[in-house]
Design a protein around this motif. Structure first.
Motif, PDB file in Angstrom:
ATOM      1  N   ILE A 338       1.201  -9.696  41.155  1.00 24.79           N
ATOM      2  CA  ILE A 338       1.087  -8.937  39.906  1.00 24.79           C
ATOM      3  C   ILE A 338       0.047  -7.820  40.047  1.00 24.79           C
ATOM      4  N   ALA A 339      -1.107  -8.155  40.631  1.00 22.26           N
ATOM      5  CA  ALA A 339      -2.183  -7.168  40.788  1.00 22.26           C
ATOM      6  C   ALA A 339      -1.746  -6.019  41.697  1.00 22.26           C
ATOM      7  N   LEU A 340      -1.051  -6.334  42.769  1.00 23.58           N
ATOM      8  CA  LEU A 340      -0.571  -5.289  43.675  1.00 23.58           C
ATOM      9  C   LEU A 340       0.354  -4.315  42.946  1.00 23.58           C
ATOM     10  N   LYS A 341       1.229  -4.846  42.133  1.00 26.83           N
ATOM     11  CA  LYS A 341       2.143  -3.975  41.393  1.00 26.83           C
ATOM     12  C   LYS A 341       1.383  -3.110  40.391  1.00 26.83           C
ATOM     13  N   GLN A 342       0.438  -3.711  39.665  1.00 28.78           N
ATOM     14  CA  GLN A 342      -0.331  -2.964  38.670  1.00 28.78           C
ATOM     15  C   GLN A 342      -1.123  -1.824  39.310  1.00 28.78           C
ATOM     16  N   PHE A 343      -1.825  -2.127  40.395  1.00 30.77           N
ATOM     17  CA  PHE A 343      -2.663  -1.105  41.016  1.00 30.77           C
ATOM     18  C   PHE A 343      -1.828  -0.075  41.778  1.00 30.77           C
ATOM     19  N   SER A 344      -0.639  -0.462  42.222  1.00 34.36           N
ATOM     20  CA  SER A 344       0.226   0.526  42.872  1.00 34.36           C
ATOM     21  C   SER A 344       0.645   1.602  41.877  1.00 34.36           C
ATOM     22  N   LYS A 345       0.849   1.222  40.614  1.00 31.54           N
ATOM     23  CA  LYS A 345       1.192   2.205  39.581  1.00 31.54           C
ATOM     24  C   LYS A 345       0.001   3.141  39.330  1.00 31.54           C
ATOM     25  N   LEU A 346      -1.207   2.593  39.327  1.00 29.24           N
ATOM     26  CA  LEU A 346      -2.397   3.431  39.167  1.00 29.24           C
ATOM     27  C   LEU A 346      -2.545   4.380  40.347  1.00 29.24           C
ATOM     28  N   TYR A 347      -2.262   3.889  41.531  1.00 34.08           N
ATOM     29  CA  TYR A 347      -2.362   4.709  42.733  1.00 34.08           C
ATOM     30  C   TYR A 347      -1.369   5.871  42.677  1.00 34.08           C
ATOM     31  N   LEU A 349      -0.323   7.264  39.912  1.00 33.61           N
ATOM     32  CA  LEU A 349      -0.857   8.208  38.933  1.00 33.61           C
ATOM     33  C   LEU A 349      -1.888   9.138  39.565  1.00 33.61           C
ATOM     34  N   ILE A 350      -2.647   8.605  40.529  1.00 31.48           N
ATOM     35  CA  ILE A 350      -3.680   9.399  41.204  1.00 31.48           C
ATOM     36  C   ILE A 350      -3.059  10.376  42.196  1.00 31.48           C
ATOM     37  N   THR A 351      -2.150   9.883  43.016  1.00 36.07           N
ATOM     38  CA  THR A 351      -1.604  10.688  44.103  1.00 36.07           C
ATOM     39  C   THR A 351      -0.423  11.551  43.682  1.00 36.07           C
ATOM     40  N   GLN A 352       0.198  11.233  42.552  1.00 34.12           N
ATOM     41  CA  GLN A 352       1.311  12.039  42.034  1.00 34.12           C
ATOM     42  C   GLN A 352       1.128  12.233  40.521  1.00 34.12           C
ATOM     43  N   PRO A 353       0.033  12.884  40.141  1.00 33.16           N
ATOM     44  CA  PRO A 353      -0.291  13.009  38.711  1.00 33.16           C
ATOM     45  C   PRO A 353       0.754  13.824  37.957  1.00 33.16           C
ATOM     46  N   LYS A 354       0.990  13.418  36.713  1.00 28.50           N
ATOM     47  CA  LYS A 354       1.941  14.132  35.864  1.00 28.50           C
ATOM     48  C   LYS A 354       1.239  15.025  34.846  1.00 28.50           C
ATOM     49  N   GLU A 356      -1.760  17.910  33.802  1.00 28.71           N
ATOM     50  CA  GLU A 356      -2.274  19.140  34.404  1.00 28.71           C
ATOM     51  C   GLU A 356      -3.659  18.957  35.016  1.00 28.71           C
ATOM     52  N   ARG A 357      -4.546  18.235  34.332  1.00 29.29           N
ATOM     53  CA  ARG A 357      -5.911  18.063  34.849  1.00 29.29           C
ATOM     54  C   ARG A 357      -5.908  17.199  36.103  1.00 29.29           C
ATOM     55  N   GLY A 358      -5.101  16.150  36.092  1.00 29.08           N
ATOM     56  CA  GLY A 358      -5.015  15.301  37.274  1.00 29.08           C
ATOM     57  C   GLY A 358      -4.467  16.048  38.467  1.00 29.08           C
ATOM     58  N   ALA A 359      -3.455  16.897  38.243  1.00 26.74           N
ATOM     59  CA  ALA A 359      -2.870  17.682  39.331  1.00 26.74           C
ATOM     60  C   ALA A 359      -3.884  18.677  39.888  1.00 26.74           C
ATOM     61  N   LEU A 360      -4.679  19.294  39.005  1.00 27.57           N
ATOM     62  CA  LEU A 360      -5.700  20.243  39.451  1.00 27.57           C
ATOM     63  C   LEU A 360      -6.771  19.534  40.270  1.00 27.57           C
ATOM     64  N   PHE A 361      -7.174  18.342  39.814  1.00 30.87           N
ATOM     65  CA  PHE A 361      -8.168  17.578  40.571  1.00 30.87           C
ATOM     66  C   PHE A 361      -7.645  17.247  41.957  1.00 30.87           C
ATOM     67  N   LEU A 362      -6.404  16.787  42.053  1.00 28.40           N
ATOM     68  CA  LEU A 362      -5.835  16.420  43.347  1.00 28.40           C
ATOM     69  C   LEU A 362      -5.764  17.628  44.266  1.00 28.40           C
ATOM     70  N   TYR A 363      -5.364  18.770  43.730  1.00 28.78           N
ATOM     71  CA  TYR A 363      -5.301  19.997  44.515  1.00 28.78           C
ATOM     72  C   TYR A 363      -6.682  20.345  45.083  1.00 28.78           C
ATOM     73  N   ARG A 364      -7.708  20.262  44.246  1.00 29.22           N
ATOM     74  CA  ARG A 364      -9.059  20.591  44.710  1.00 29.22           C
ATOM     75  C   ARG A 364      -9.598  19.532  45.661  1.00 29.22           C
ATOM     76  N   LEU A 365      -9.236  18.280  45.426  1.00 24.13           N
ATOM     77  CA  LEU A 365      -9.666  17.203  46.326  1.00 24.13           C
ATOM     78  C   LEU A 365      -9.069  17.406  47.712  1.00 24.13           C
ATOM     79  N   GLU A 366      -7.801  17.795  47.771  1.00 25.59           N
ATOM     80  CA  GLU A 366      -7.165  18.044  49.061  1.00 25.59           C
ATOM     81  C   GLU A 366      -7.834  19.214  49.773  1.00 25.59           C
TER      82      GLU A 366
END
Length: 638
Positions: A338-347, A349-354, A356-366
């Motif tokens: 259960i935990a693996l599935k829950q955190f995979s969804k969070l992961y 959200l981080i790596t494929q943000p939907k 605008e702010r999350g996408a900008l953060f990922l772009y700058r992080l890269e």
């Protein structure tokens, strides 16, 4: 066949020779794909040992061996059916360590390491039996040279044939020798380092040895192990481990698989993606970051399966030792799924943000190029997934920390350990204060350090770096482009319509890199020394941020090395960016030239925009004890 985990020292300590059959391919391992990862893993274990931290046994892979038919009384011989690249590399590394012991006059350890790469001449009949590993034909000459010379003997090194020097075996020897010497620079006590290397080799490095029996068909096994097909991932081992532990009917187990594991078997999770210089399946990165968060430790990809098993057994047997301030750790196998599935969804959200702010953060992080923050990002997303404003504030704070350090040229070497410590500090604060953690608490944590390896630069230091330190040529262009894009966004005025800047623009020097033709210096009445100083100052300032802008691929080359009288009208005419509106305003003010003073003025403006985008630490400004830096800061304010 029989399989056993064996310590490296036990495998090579006895009087034995491991022969690589003639049909095996030559030695082909390389620095980027193989040596660097092996070295990183071994030095990580050794550093932990030196720091008196808990050391885990490091799994180096598996080898398949077949006992050879030897005459009675002869030395024990085994053929290496699979794993010859790994065995050869380990021998080269041990030879490099042995020679280092010789350089530092550690005769005891020299003899110990030599005993892992050489059999005593008095116990062998054939010359090749003196070597613990005897490579395939094409590699033997290079291997003998590496085995018998020392990189610290200048005369011997000078006599080596160029063909030998170009071999992968010799290159591997040079690589490990170089890395050992670089690692030694970090420590004062050489003897302590050598002792630590011996203890790690003796106690913490393991190989799974698969011994074939007489009835096993070695060639069939070799072909099976090396057949084309999908590589077995740590996730496959974890899956097998978890579902073998599950109790219940076949139907119940299948239901759990369909509900919690099935997505992990998709192409999405097996797709190889880059993280830093390494490319691995996406699920490897997820599991690494998940375990790093759960165990509050820096987990290596090569340790995933072993670390996961340890985590499962610990939660079953020692559940009370886990901190459940933010979420409940799994207690049984089903809860782990259960935990693996829950955190995979969070992961995801981080790596494929939907947003605008999350996408900008990922772009700058890269652009920053730091992947060690992902465990912290997982925790933050878990904490504030229903509080987007708090999460966005956290992203801004973390972004500020990373970008400020990048611009100031500070190392990212220890980020993996540092961000693990940040996670621990967040847990400690939550447990001690019994309060809801906020993004501001993280800001406080990131602002506390005074160490150059982890502190957050304040505005004084930041502006000093921007004003007088070249940024172009010091950090990669895609990083500079990201910074200029952020400046452009910050320069937007609410009276103007918003036009997001393109991300495929090129960096242009206003004062050209080759300025001599159209941007002459005034030399009249100046000494040669003064002229040289003026040229040096201009060459420094031309690469500072105040002299850089972004232009289209077509406009940039059209005006590149032209004079200011030609460049400015073209920029004003064609560029619609906020960044270049500055030159339009200046045109209206009839500023007729672009010089050192102009660059400094624009740098000060961009520095102010920088601190608007990436906020300062909460702590009081650091006392730099540097009059020059203080003067620079005052100049910017003026």
């Amino acid at each position: 066949m029989e399989a056993h985990a064996r310590k490296l020292e036990r495998i090579f300590d006895s009087t034995v020779t491991y022969q690589i059959p003639l049909f095996q391919r030559p030695y082909v391992w390389t620095e980027d794909k193989n040596w660097c990862h092996l070295w990183d893993d071994i030095v990580d274990v050794t550093n932990r040992y030196l720091a008196n931290e808990k050391c885990r046994s490091h799994f180096l892979g598996a080898v398949v061996l077949e006992r050879a038919n030897n005459a009675t009384g002869s030395i024990e011989t085994r053929q290496v059916i699979d794993g010859q690249q790994r065995f050869t590399t380990l021998q080269i590394l041990l030879i490099a360590i042995r020679d280092l012991c010789g350089k530092y006059n550690s005769s005891k350890l020299y003899d110990r390491f030599d005993g892992l790469v050489s059999n005593k001449r008095s116990k062998v009949d054939l010359d090749e039996e003196a070597y613990k590993v005897w490579p395939t034909n094409s590699d033997r000459l290079a291997f003998k040279v590496v085995h018998e010379i020392s990189s610290y003997d200048v005369n011997q090194m000078a006599q080596i044939d160029e063909k030998i020097k170009s071999s992968q075996i010799f290159k591997a020897y040079q690589y490990f020798t170089r890395m050992l010497e670089l690692w030694f620079v970090e420590y004062d006590d050489i003897d302590e380092c050598l002792d630590a290397l011996w203890e790690v080799v003796r106690e913490y490095l393991q190989i799974v040895v698969i011994d074939l029996q007489s009835q096993d068909e070695a060639q069939v096994i070799f072909e099976t192990l090396n057949a084309r097909g999908t590589q077995l991932l740590p996730a496959d081992l974890i899956k097998n481990f978890l579902f073998r532990k599950l109790e219940g009917s076949e139907k119940e187990v299948e239901q759990l698989y369909n509900e919690y594991w099935l997505p992990f078997d998709s192409d999405f999770w097996r797709e190889e993606v880059s993280q830093g210089r390494t490319k691995r399946p996406r699920i490897d990165w997820f599991l690494q970051n998940y375990l790093s968060l759960m165990l509050q430790d820096d987990i290596k990809v090569s340790h995933l399966f072993d670390s996961f098993k340890t985590y499962v057994y610990d939660t079953e047997d020692n559940y009370d030792k886990f901190d459940n301030s933010f979420f409940q750790h799994p207690k049984n196998t089903t809860e782990h799924l259960i935990a693996l599935k829950q955190f995979s969804k969070l992961y995801q959200l981080i790596t494929q943000p939907k947003d605008e702010r999350g996408a900008l953060f990922l772009y700058r992080l890269e652009a920053v190029g730091t992947a060690t923050v992902y465990p912290l990002l997982l925790l933050a997303t878990k904490l504030w997934q229903s509080q987007p404003n708090e999460l966005y504030q956290f992203l801004s704070i973390l972004e500020s920390y990373l970008v400020r350090r990048m611009v100031c040229g500070m190392t990212s070497k220890n980020y993996n350990r540092y961000f693990t410590d940040v996670i621990k500090e967040i847990y400690r604060i939550a447990k001690q204060s019994q309060k809801v953690i906020s993004a501001q608490d993280v800001h406080t944590i990131l602002s506390k350090s005074n160490s150059d390896s982890s502190r957050m630069p304040d505005d004084i230091e930041l502006k000093a770096n921007l004003l007088e330190r070249p940024i172009y040529g010091r950090i990669a262009q895609y990083k500079i482009r990201m910074i200029l894009e952020a400046m452009d966004s910050a320069a937007h005025h609410n009276k103007a319509e918003y036009m997001p800047i393109q991300r495929n623009l090129t960096i242009e020097h206003i004062l050209p890199e080759k300025w001599e033709k159209h941007w002459p210096l005034t030399k009249e009445g100046k000494s040669a020394e003064e002229i040289l100083e003026q040229e040096a100052h201009r060459n420094l300032l031309k690469n500072t941020i105040g002299n850089l802008t972004l232009l289209t691929h077509s406009l940039n080359p059209a005006i590149s090395n032209n004079s200011w009288e030609i460049k400015r009208p073209e920029i004003v005419k064609y560029s619609k960016s906020n960044l270049n509106r500055y030159f339009q305003i200046e045109a209206e003010d009839s500023v007729g030239e672009w010089n050192e003073e102009s660059i400094l003025e624009r740098t000060a403006l961009l520095a102010d925009l920088f601190v608007e985008v990436w906020q300062a630490p909460l702590a009081k400004p650091r006392d730099l004890n540097d009059d020059k830096v203080e003067d620079v800061y005052l100049a910017i304010d003026v």
